[in-house]
Design a protein around this motif. Structure first.
Motif, short mmCIF file in Angstrom:
data_model
loop_
_atom_site.label_atom_id
_atom_site.label_comp_id
_atom_site.label_asym_id
_atom_site.label_seq_id
_atom_site.Cartn_x
_atom_site.Cartn_y
_atom_site.Cartn_z
N SER A 190 1.41 -7.50 2.44
CA SER A 190 -0.02 -7.77 2.16
C SER A 190 -0.63 -6.67 1.32
O SER A 190 -1.56 -6.90 0.56
N ALA A 191 -0.13 -5.45 1.50
CA ALA A 191 -0.73 -4.30 0.81
C ALA A 191 -0.28 -4.27 -0.65
O ALA A 191 0.60 -5.02 -1.06
N LEU A 192 -0.89 -3.39 -1.41
CA LEU A 192 -0.47 -3.19 -2.79
C LEU A 192 0.93 -2.60 -2.81
O LEU A 192 1.29 -1.88 -1.89
N PRO A 193 1.78 -2.82 -3.76
CA PRO A 193 1.49 -3.52 -5.01
C PRO A 193 1.64 -5.03 -4.95
O PRO A 193 1.35 -5.69 -5.93
N VAL A 194 2.12 -5.58 -3.79
CA VAL A 194 2.30 -7.04 -3.77
C VAL A 194 0.94 -7.73 -3.63
O VAL A 194 0.61 -8.61 -4.40
N ASP A 195 0.15 -7.35 -2.65
CA ASP A 195 -1.19 -7.89 -2.47
C ASP A 195 -1.13 -9.40 -2.21
O ASP A 195 -1.38 -10.21 -3.11
N ALA A 196 -0.81 -9.76 -0.96
CA ALA A 196 -0.59 -11.18 -0.66
C ALA A 196 -1.01 -11.52 0.76
O ALA A 196 -0.87 -10.69 1.65
N ARG A 200 -2.37 -2.45 5.82
CA ARG A 200 -3.40 -1.64 5.16
C ARG A 200 -2.79 -0.72 4.11
O ARG A 200 -3.25 -0.66 2.98
N ARG A 201 -1.73 0.00 4.47
CA ARG A 201 -1.23 1.04 3.59
C ARG A 201 0.17 0.78 3.03
O ARG A 201 0.68 1.58 2.27
N SER A 236 -3.72 3.44 -8.57
CA SER A 236 -3.58 2.83 -7.24
C SER A 236 -2.78 1.54 -7.30
O SER A 236 -2.23 1.10 -6.32
N TRP A 237 -2.73 0.88 -8.40
CA TRP A 237 -1.85 -0.26 -8.53
C TRP A 237 -1.31 -0.30 -9.95
O TRP A 237 -1.90 0.25 -10.86
N PRO A 238 -0.14 -0.91 -10.13
CA PRO A 238 0.48 -0.85 -11.45
C PRO A 238 -0.39 -1.52 -12.51
O PRO A 238 -0.89 -2.63 -12.29
N LEU A 298 10.34 -1.82 -6.16
CA LEU A 298 9.07 -2.16 -6.81
C LEU A 298 8.22 -0.91 -7.05
O LEU A 298 7.57 -0.75 -8.08
N LEU A 299 8.24 0.00 -6.06
CA LEU A 299 7.43 1.22 -6.16
C LEU A 299 8.18 2.35 -6.88
O LEU A 299 7.58 3.36 -7.24
#
Lengths: 630, 407
Positions: free
Chosen positions: B107-113, B218-219, A588-590, B190-191
């Motif tokens: 805000s969502a993954l993979p950055v998460d911020a 969210r996604r 789900s995440w790297p 990034l992805l």
């Protein structure tokens, strides 16, 4: 030739050192990671509320209980009534909690039994404007022993009713009052709690605030005569049905003799744990299908799990907060120490962590109410609970801090490490005639490919006598293919892993590549490509050429490079594909470079590469007479 | 009879194996036992943002976007350790809702911020303190960038971050459409792939854009802009990079994104319009919307498609914001990622619009056994001036169990 040999040795030693150091690095990293998460490297201005937790706290216990009442009734402003209990008497407060359950729905306020309430507290209570409970519309019900001054002071402002132990014991007096006000109480079940150690009574707080079940005290000598006669009268009302008596006291408080005695009255079930924390977990997990007693938390995965977490050393904070669970929320009480979450509680919380498979939209959400200020439950502990409450995808879901996949990978990597060490020892001590480069190459291969590599080593040298020169042995093409595939895949994967580690160490930047080759800008992808180039160069120019001085280096290189390049390419492609699938699609995440999941994806990549490279190796072994090198 | 040498080597082999095994076991045991024995240290802090708790509603009583951004950040990232810290902080201009909408997916993954809007003046000390508190872990696949600057920000911000020693990346473009494309491009690298699901929002309607931004947070699905009658070139370029086509979700009624633009969009994939005549109705219908299935990808990477909040019963965690404050709603979108909140529902001038009310009544929990209970719990963004107490109380009642209505 000597230079090539030396270079091969240095490279292989380097790879082996990195691979052997992996478990120690992971251990160190894991410990440091946990320490960092616990060491509170945060600034002074974080808020005490998190997304999945709310803390109920106040300057003192009265303030906290009033805050809990406000939370319950803020939306309507219509408080049915207040039940006031002494803060220093947890059992009295627990009995009073029964009056907070619907349909009575009183707000619970805890006061100091000897000190008169301040003007502010009285004003606050007045502001709540309790409507009055029962036929006489009593605004305040005093449960427990309070000084006359307090009673008088409250009576001047409110219509009050006192329930104390001047007549029957307090539990029975409250029981009478609850029966009078609440006709929905289930008379088929009774809970007995320890009067000697109130910490064991605390896990019932949220249950009583929701159900108002009969609750009576018990000590090491068993229940008092009054309680026994009350139990008998309840049993009498039930007729043929058995009264269900739940003994919420551990064995060291209510022993087997007590159970035998009570067994004459009704059906006894002990719901208890060894210590208060375990005791609370027992209550959270327990469920009686017949009477619907217990929370059954761990077996109801598709619901929202809500908990009240408190510190058993501060029972009053927990009981005052439990009233929030009387109508809005439903869920068990958990107990923990102030500074660190108990391992058993953490395990329990992980086991019910909300998860989702395809869409996070319908995932349940877990929520925790924290009872008391930060001296009672610390801020890092609250943050930890918040993190565990966060919903995660099912695939990487865990029952502890590491996922099932990670645990499996740890086992695999342990086997690889042990296999590498064993191969080193075995080839050094039992197969002394094996050349050093070949030995090191095998160790590297086993360290990377794990048990599969070990199997390859065994198959390659099976049936050979220990002290016979291994270099001169003649193997079947099948065995030659195994040896060739394992060593090439092992060394190629090791070189790619180490190259990626070095690139990461240098700060791999994302390149804003445009057009259809945008993916080349991803450092994860370009580091794989650089790793392939490095592996191809090292294997073709350094490791594969024969170390035999009678053979010309350039001639050998010229003859062998297509074979080696095809093998390395096959291994690198399969390795990269597996790593890409794992790191970019299925996790789900790297995974952080160097951490368990990252090493795991590399191990799986190497194992996958073996599958694809072996057929090619078999082809070359059958086609070339001089294929066997390892 | 084995020789002495052979016996000796065998003994050495055994000893070496035992030593290696013991060493490894000790390492594994240490890994699991040491953290368990570790005690959390004492910590003294102070609360900087007061939030109001109403049982089923938590209110973030802040009236300006910056304070909302900071409060949301502090709520979802306790920053007590690795898992409670974000990878980065996203800074956007506080006068540009389009940048905030496009950046919401960060805000969502993979950055998460968290997303924090900042004024055009020098970087406020409050924001700097927040970045220091969060101490972002760094974006793994971008040389550990800790701050992402999006859009037109004063150059002084860059200098301040450099002085503070934070690693950062600046994503800027000449127009909001191009910025959305750039952010999409950045995340695609990034992805390692482009997301097939794409949300199209009107470039002139902040409320509709905020509804899409919430889901993007969210996604992580891309937010791209469209004009009423045509598709911007930047949006076309971004959509064109999806070689097997895209699933395009249009977050606007026909009045905001017309049939001509829809026709343009149809060149790039399958288009669906989320129903709703205005922002409140569209947000309410998107709350119940769900579209899932296969992606337009090769079988190997065909992870399932997932679009819409799919609310069909209790278990809802909506975020309520006033229609007059769309930027506040956008910066609170990070709640949808870490806070498990969503969807975004609109309040209108201190009242509950009919579609929102209808949705809440439909999803109101009923009294059930505690074994199957699902709860509703929401967030209100805005102070009493924007969201009057009476309205908050109404929301609390609508999120509670149905039986409580008669109290």
């Amino acid at each position: 030739m000597m230079r090539v040999k030396t270079a091969a040795r240095i490279i292989l030693y380097g790879l082996i050192v990195v691979l052997l150091a992996t478990p120690f690095y992971l251990t160190y990293d894991h410990v440091m990671c946990m320490r960092r998460s616990a060491s509170g490297d945060y600034a002074e201005d974080a808020v005490p509320l998190t997304a999945h937790t709310t803390r109920l706290s106040g300057d003192n216990i009265t303030d906290l209980s009033l805050q809990a009442v406000r939370v319950r009734y803020a939306h309507s402003g219509a408080v049915p009534g207040l039940v006031v209990a002494p803060a220093a008497d947890p059992l009295a407060a627990l009995y009073a909690l029964r009056l907070t359950a619907p349909p009575v729905g009183a707000g619970l306020v805890l006061l100091d039994a000897d000190e008169e309430p301040s003007k502010e507290v009285l004003a606050e209570m007045k502001q709540l404007s309790p409507r009055g409970i029962g036929q006489r519309r009593k605004q305040i019900i005093l449960v427990g022993e309070f000084s006359q001054q307090i009673r008088t002071k409250l009576a001047r402002r409110f219509r009050i009713r006192c329930v104390d132990s001047s007549g029957p014991p307090l539990a029975l007096a409250v029981d009478e009052l609850v029966s009078e006000l609440n006709s929905t109480v289930n008379d088929e079940r009774v809970i007995l709690v320890s009067s000697e150690d109130s910490r064991y009574a605390l896990p019932l707080a949220t249950w009583l605030s929701r159900t108002a079940d009969h609750v009576y005290p018990i000590d090491s000598n068993g229940p008092s005569k009054d309680v026994v006669s009350r139990l008998q009268s309840l049993q009498k009302q039930l007729g043929d049905k058995k009264l269900n008596i739940y003994l919420a006291s551990p064995l060291h408080i209510a022993g087997t003799a007590v159970v035998e005695e009570l067994g004459k009255i009704g059906q006894i079930t002990r719901v208890a744990g060894r210590n208060p924390e375990q005791h609370a977990l027992a209550m959270a997990r327990y469920y009686d299908r017949g009477t619907h007693f217990g929370w059954y938390s761990e077996n109801t995965p598709h619901k929202d799990h809500v908990h009240l977490v408190g510190n058993p050393e501060y029972p009053e904070h927990l009981i005052a907060s439990a009233q929030v669970f009387s109508d809005i929320w439903a869920g068990p009480t958990l107990l923990t120490q102030s500074e660190a979450i108990c391992p058993s509680v953490e395990t329990y919380l992980w086991s019910i962590r909300p998860s989702w498979t395809d869409s996070s939209a319908g995932a349940p959400f877990n929520y925790t109410w924290i009872a008391g200020g930060e001296a009672i439950i610390s801020w890092p502990l609250q943050a930890r609970i918040d993190y565990i409450n966060t919903a995660g995808p099912y695939l990487t879901q865990t029952s502890r801090a590491s996922s099932g996949l990670e645990s499996l990978l740890l086992l695999w990597m342990t086997a690889s490490w042990l296999g590498g060490v064993w191969t080193w020892c075995h080839s050094t001590m039992r197969r002394r005639t094996v050349g050093q480069v070949k030995r090191l190459a095998w160790v590297t291969a086993v360290l990377t490919t794990g048990p599969l590599g070990l199997l390859g080593y065994y198959l390659s040298y099976r049936g050979e006598r220990p002290l016979v020169a291994a270099d001169s042995s003649s193997r079947t093409p099948l065995t030659q293919a195994v040896a060739g595939a394992v060593v090439v895949v092992g060394v190629t994967s090791a070189l790619m892993i180490v190259t990626r580690l070095v690139i990461k160490g240098g700060g791999a930047a994302l390149l804003m590549t445009t057009g259809s080759i945008f993916w080349l800008g991803n450092p994860g992808i370009w580091s794989l490509m650089v790793g392939y180039a490095v592996a191809a160069a090292v294997v073709i120019f350094v490791l594969d050429p024969s170390m035999d001085s009678s053979i010309s280096y350039s001639k050998d290189l010229g003859a062998r490079w297509p074979v080696t390049l095809s093998m390395v390419t096959s291994a690198a492609l399969a390795f990269s594909l597996a790593v890409w699938l794992l790191e970019y699609l299925y996790l789900s995440w790297p995974p952080v470079v160097g951490r368990t999941a990252w090493w795991g994806s590399a191990s799986i990549g190497a194992a996958f590469a073996l599958l694809t490279t072996y057929p090619l190796s078999l082809y070359w072994a059958a086609a070339l007479p001089q294929y066997d090198r390892f | 009879m084995p020789s002495n040498d052979y016996q000796k080597s065998q003994r050495k082999l055994k000893i070496a194996c035992y030593l290696a095994g013991g060493l490894l076991l000790a390492a594994i045991l240490a890994a699991y036992l040491l953290p368990a024995a570790y005690q959390y240290p004492d910590a003294s802090r102070q609360s900087v943002r007061a939030q109001r708790e109403f049982g089923t509603i938590r209110q973030i009583p802040c009236d300006d976007p910056l304070t909302v951004g900071l409060t949301v950040s502090q709520t979802i990232y306790p920053a007590t350790g690795g898992s409670a810290r974000p990878n980065a902080v996203v800074l956007v201009p506080d006068d540009d809702w389009r940048t905030a909408a496009a950046a919401a997916r960060l805000s969502a993954l993979p950055v998460d911020a968290p997303v924090i809007p900042i004024p055009s003046a020098p970087l406020p000390e409050l924001v700097l303190r927040e970045i220091r508190r969060l101490n972002p872990l760094g974006i793994l696949r971008d040389a550990g960038a800790q701050v992402l600057l999006c859009g037109d920000l004063p150059s002084g911000v860059q200098r301040t971050l450099q002085d503070e020693g934070f690693r950062f990346r600046w994503l800027k473009a000449s127009s909001p459409e191009e910025l959305a494309e750039k952010i999409d491009h950045y995340l695609s690298i990034l992805l390692g792939d482009h997301r097939s699901e794409t949300v199209i929002v009107p470039v002139d309607d902040p409320q509709l854009a905020a509804t899409g931004a919430f889901w993007a947070a969210r996604r992580g699905q891309p937010i791209l802009f469209s004009h009423q009658d045509s598709l911007p070139e930047a949006t076309k370029r971004a959509l064109d990079l999806r070689p097997r086509g895209a699933f395009i979700y249009v977050m606007a009624p026909a009045g905001a994104i017309g049939p001509d633009a829809i026709r343009d969009l149809a060149n790039f994939g399958h288009v669906q319009r989320i129903p709703g005549e205005d922002a409140a109705e569209l947000a309410a219908s998107f709350a119940m919307y769900s579209d899932s299935g296969d992606q337009l990808r090769w079988w190997l990477d065909a992870i399932p498609r997932d679009m819409g909040w799919a609310a069909s019963g209790p278990g809802l965690s909506p975020v309520f914001a006033d229609e007059e404050s769309p930027l506040q709603a956008m910066v609170s979108a990070a709640l949808a990622h870490r806070g498990n909140a969503g969807p975004l529902l609109w309040l209108r001038q201190g009242n509950l619009p009919e579609p929102t009310q209808r949705l809440l009544r439909q999803l109101q929990p009923q009294a059930t056994s505690h074994l199957v209970s699902r709860f509703n719990r929401g967030w209100v963004i805005g102070g009493p001036d924007q969201v009057p107490e009476q309205l908050t109380n109404q929301l609390v009642r609508l999120l509670r169990k149905r039986e409580d209505e008669n109290e």
